[in-house]
Write an enzyme that holds these catalytic residues in place. Structure first.
Site, short mmCIF file in Angstrom:
data_model
loop_
_atom_site.label_atom_id
_atom_site.label_comp_id
_atom_site.label_asym_id
_atom_site.label_seq_id
_atom_site.Cartn_x
_atom_site.Cartn_y
_atom_site.Cartn_z
N SER A 1 0.82 -1.22 0.00
CA SER A 1 0.00 0.00 0.00
C SER A 1 0.85 1.27 0.00
O SER A 1 1.82 1.39 0.75
CB SER A 1 -0.92 0.01 1.23
OG SER A 1 -1.56 1.27 1.30
N GLY B 1 -18.16 -3.77 -7.33
CA GLY B 1 -18.04 -2.81 -6.23
C GLY B 1 -17.36 -1.51 -6.65
O GLY B 1 -17.79 -0.42 -6.25
N TYR C 1 -3.53 1.09 -11.88
CA TYR C 1 -2.30 1.76 -12.29
C TYR C 1 -1.15 0.77 -12.12
O TYR C 1 -1.27 -0.25 -11.45
CB TYR C 1 -2.04 3.02 -11.46
CG TYR C 1 -1.78 2.73 -10.01
CD1 TYR C 1 -2.83 2.70 -9.10
CD2 TYR C 1 -0.50 2.42 -9.57
CE1 TYR C 1 -2.59 2.39 -7.78
CE2 TYR C 1 -0.26 2.12 -8.25
CZ TYR C 1 -1.31 2.10 -7.35
OH TYR C 1 -1.09 1.77 -6.05
N ALA D 1 -19.57 -3.42 -13.40
CA ALA D 1 -20.72 -3.21 -12.52
C ALA D 1 -20.51 -3.89 -11.18
O ALA D 1 -21.46 -4.28 -10.52
CB ALA D 1 -21.99 -3.73 -13.20
N ASN E 1 -21.47 -4.11 -18.76
CA ASN E 1 -20.73 -5.10 -17.97
C ASN E 1 -20.76 -6.45 -18.67
O ASN E 1 -21.66 -6.72 -19.46
CB ASN E 1 -21.37 -5.22 -16.58
CG ASN E 1 -20.54 -6.05 -15.64
OD1 ASN E 1 -19.32 -5.88 -15.58
ND2 ASN E 1 -21.18 -6.96 -14.91
N ARG E 2 -19.74 -7.27 -18.39
CA ARG E 2 -19.70 -8.62 -18.97
C ARG E 2 -20.98 -9.38 -18.62
O ARG E 2 -21.54 -10.07 -19.45
CB ARG E 2 -18.46 -9.34 -18.41
CG ARG E 2 -18.21 -10.69 -18.99
CD ARG E 2 -16.90 -11.23 -18.46
NE ARG E 2 -16.87 -11.32 -16.99
CZ ARG E 2 -15.83 -11.73 -16.30
NH1 ARG E 2 -14.72 -12.07 -16.92
NH2 ARG E 2 -15.89 -11.79 -14.98
N ASP F 1 -13.67 6.93 -2.65
CA ASP F 1 -13.13 6.48 -3.94
C ASP F 1 -13.71 7.26 -5.13
O ASP F 1 -12.98 7.71 -6.01
CB ASP F 1 -13.39 4.98 -4.14
CG ASP F 1 -12.50 4.12 -3.26
OD1 ASP F 1 -11.37 4.52 -2.97
OD2 ASP F 1 -12.95 3.02 -2.88
N LYS G 1 -13.77 -3.96 2.44
CA LYS G 1 -14.63 -2.78 2.32
C LYS G 1 -16.10 -3.06 2.65
O LYS G 1 -16.81 -2.17 3.12
CB LYS G 1 -14.52 -2.17 0.92
CG LYS G 1 -13.15 -1.53 0.66
CD LYS G 1 -13.08 -0.86 -0.70
CE LYS G 1 -11.68 -0.32 -0.94
NZ LYS G 1 -11.60 0.45 -2.20
P1 ATR Z 1 -14.55 -4.80 -7.72
O1 ATR Z 1 -14.99 -4.63 -6.30
O2 ATR Z 1 -13.09 -4.62 -7.96
O3 ATR Z 1 -15.38 -4.03 -8.67
P2 ATR Z 1 -16.06 -7.16 -8.37
O4 ATR Z 1 -17.21 -6.69 -7.57
O5 ATR Z 1 -15.65 -8.61 -8.34
O6 ATR Z 1 -14.74 -6.37 -8.00
O7 ATR Z 1 -16.32 -6.71 -9.90
C1 ATR Z 1 -15.40 -6.97 -10.89
C2 ATR Z 1 -15.89 -6.34 -12.18
O8 ATR Z 1 -14.94 -6.56 -13.22
C3 ATR Z 1 -17.20 -6.90 -12.68
O9 ATR Z 1 -17.87 -5.91 -13.41
C4 ATR Z 1 -16.69 -8.02 -13.62
O10 ATR Z 1 -17.62 -8.43 -14.57
P3 ATR Z 1 -18.74 -9.55 -14.17
O11 ATR Z 1 -19.78 -8.83 -13.36
O12 ATR Z 1 -19.25 -10.04 -15.46
O13 ATR Z 1 -18.00 -10.61 -13.37
C5 ATR Z 1 -15.55 -7.30 -14.26
N1 ATR Z 1 -14.51 -8.15 -14.86
C6 ATR Z 1 -13.62 -8.92 -14.21
N2 ATR Z 1 -12.79 -9.53 -15.08
C7 ATR Z 1 -13.18 -9.13 -16.33
C8 ATR Z 1 -12.74 -9.41 -17.65
N3 ATR Z 1 -11.72 -10.22 -17.86
N4 ATR Z 1 -13.39 -8.80 -18.68
C9 ATR Z 1 -14.44 -7.98 -18.46
N5 ATR Z 1 -14.91 -7.69 -17.23
C10 ATR Z 1 -14.29 -8.25 -16.18
#
Ligand code: ATR
Length: 291
Positions: A21, A136, A233, A134, A157-158, A108, A72
């Site tokens: 960190s 956190g 980053y 979509a 979102n995926r 954030d 969090k």
């Molecule tokens: P965070 O708190 O970092 O946002 P999270 O709640 O697990 O972590 O969300 C990860 C996000 O990155 C989600 O939007 C996820 O898409 P899904 O909802 O379909 O899982 C997205 N994500 C993670 N890996 C990805 C990838 N390789 N390509 C596209 N989207 C990805």
């Protein structure tokens, strides 16, 4: 005559892992610049021992914490008061211990907005914004962005349902700020754009950059007037940044967001707002030396 030791208020970042960190460095710079008497450490909490660790720190006189992965949501549950932005985010990255108990905030999204508007000089007012992801991280930035009154926020979102759920959550707030909010095409993935015109700001809030994955996104969303912002980053530009630049967009990583969320946490604790720009410049130099 012996000098009284100067009383310093204790803060820390709690996470697992936490060794990497940059928050202790950032807050030490803020304390030096503002003259606030602040000590700031790292706190490694066991995965099943977050609450006990926080309470022990508080009992020992700690005044506040930054909270990072993976705690969090637990911090959100622990707080007995929440700021509106922390309630909307469903997650807390800043805890303040005071006479009323445990206050939970989330800085954030504010950090992202400030980096985009102040450090990068792009106004969100009236802008068309595309938010990729979509989870956190995405949820945490929607309300602070809406407060800047963009014209439109499209969330894709995926997994389409999660984008639609986020749109639903923020529909009321969007109306209040005069912003159109939508979840992309029927899939919500940006295969089938609502409007095949470049966006002013595209924010990558997916976890994709962690494993060098590029989130699916229509190339027509990027133009020479677009700012493509990756919340991640590193010493090198992320795949998303490289992709955006290859399509003519201007790209930024999330280092400024990191510094500005820290500045806002400092403000939540101390009532004093440090200047993020010199600390960002110093961190940028350190990162460049690692490249
Ligand atoms: P965070 O708190 O970092 O946002 P999270 O709640 O697990 O972590 O969300 C990860 C996000 O990155 C989600 O939007 C996820 O898409 P899904 O909802 O379909 O899982 C997205 N994500 C993670 N890996 C990805 C990838 N390789 N390509 C596209 N989207 C990805």
């Amino acid at each position: 005559m012996s000098a009284e030791p100067i009383q310093r208020d204790r803060y820390a970042v709690v996470g697992n892992p936490v060794a990497h960190s940059k928050s202790p460095y950032i807050h030490a710079q803020f304390a030096a610049a503002t003259g606030e008497r602040v000590d700031y450490d790292r706190l490694l909490a066991p995965l099943d021992g977050f609450v006990e660790h926080v309470q022990a720190f508080r009992a020992a006189g700690g005044r506040g914490l930054n909270v990072t992965v993976p705690f969090k949501l637990e911090a959100h549950a622990l707080a007995n008061r929440l700021s509106p932005r922390a309630a909307a985010a469903g997650a807390v990255n800043t805890l303040r211990f005071d006479e009323d108990g445990i206050f939970g905030d989330n800085t954030d999204g504010f950090g992202l907005v400030r980096d985009i508007e102040v450090n990068l000089g792009v106004s969100l007012k009236g802008a068309r914004v595309l938010l990729l992801g979509a989870g956190g991280a995405a949820r945490g930035v929607v309300l602070p962005m809406l407060e800047r009154q963009p014209r439109e926020i499209t969330i894709v979102n995926r997994t389409a349902q999660k984008a639609h759920a986020l749109v639903e959550q923020f529909e009321g707030a969007a109306r209040e700020f005069g912003c159109l909010i939508n979840g992309g095409g029927p899939d919500a993935v940006y295969r089938d754009p609502v409007d095949a015109k470049p966006y002013d700001v595209i924010v990558n809030a997916t976890a994709g950059s962690l494993d060098a994955a590029l989130p699916e996104c229509d190339a027509r969303a990027f133009g020479t007037g677009s700012l493509a912002y990756d919340m991640m980053y590193g010493a090198e530009p992320t795949v998303f940044m490289r992709h955006a630049e290859s399509l003519g967009a201007r790209a930024s990583d999330g280092l400024g967001m990191l510094v500005e969320q820290a500045a806002e946490s400092f403000f939540v604790w101390r009532g004093v707002r440090p200047d993020g720009a010199p600390v960002l410049a110093a961190l940028r130099k350190q990162l460049a030396a690692q490249a």
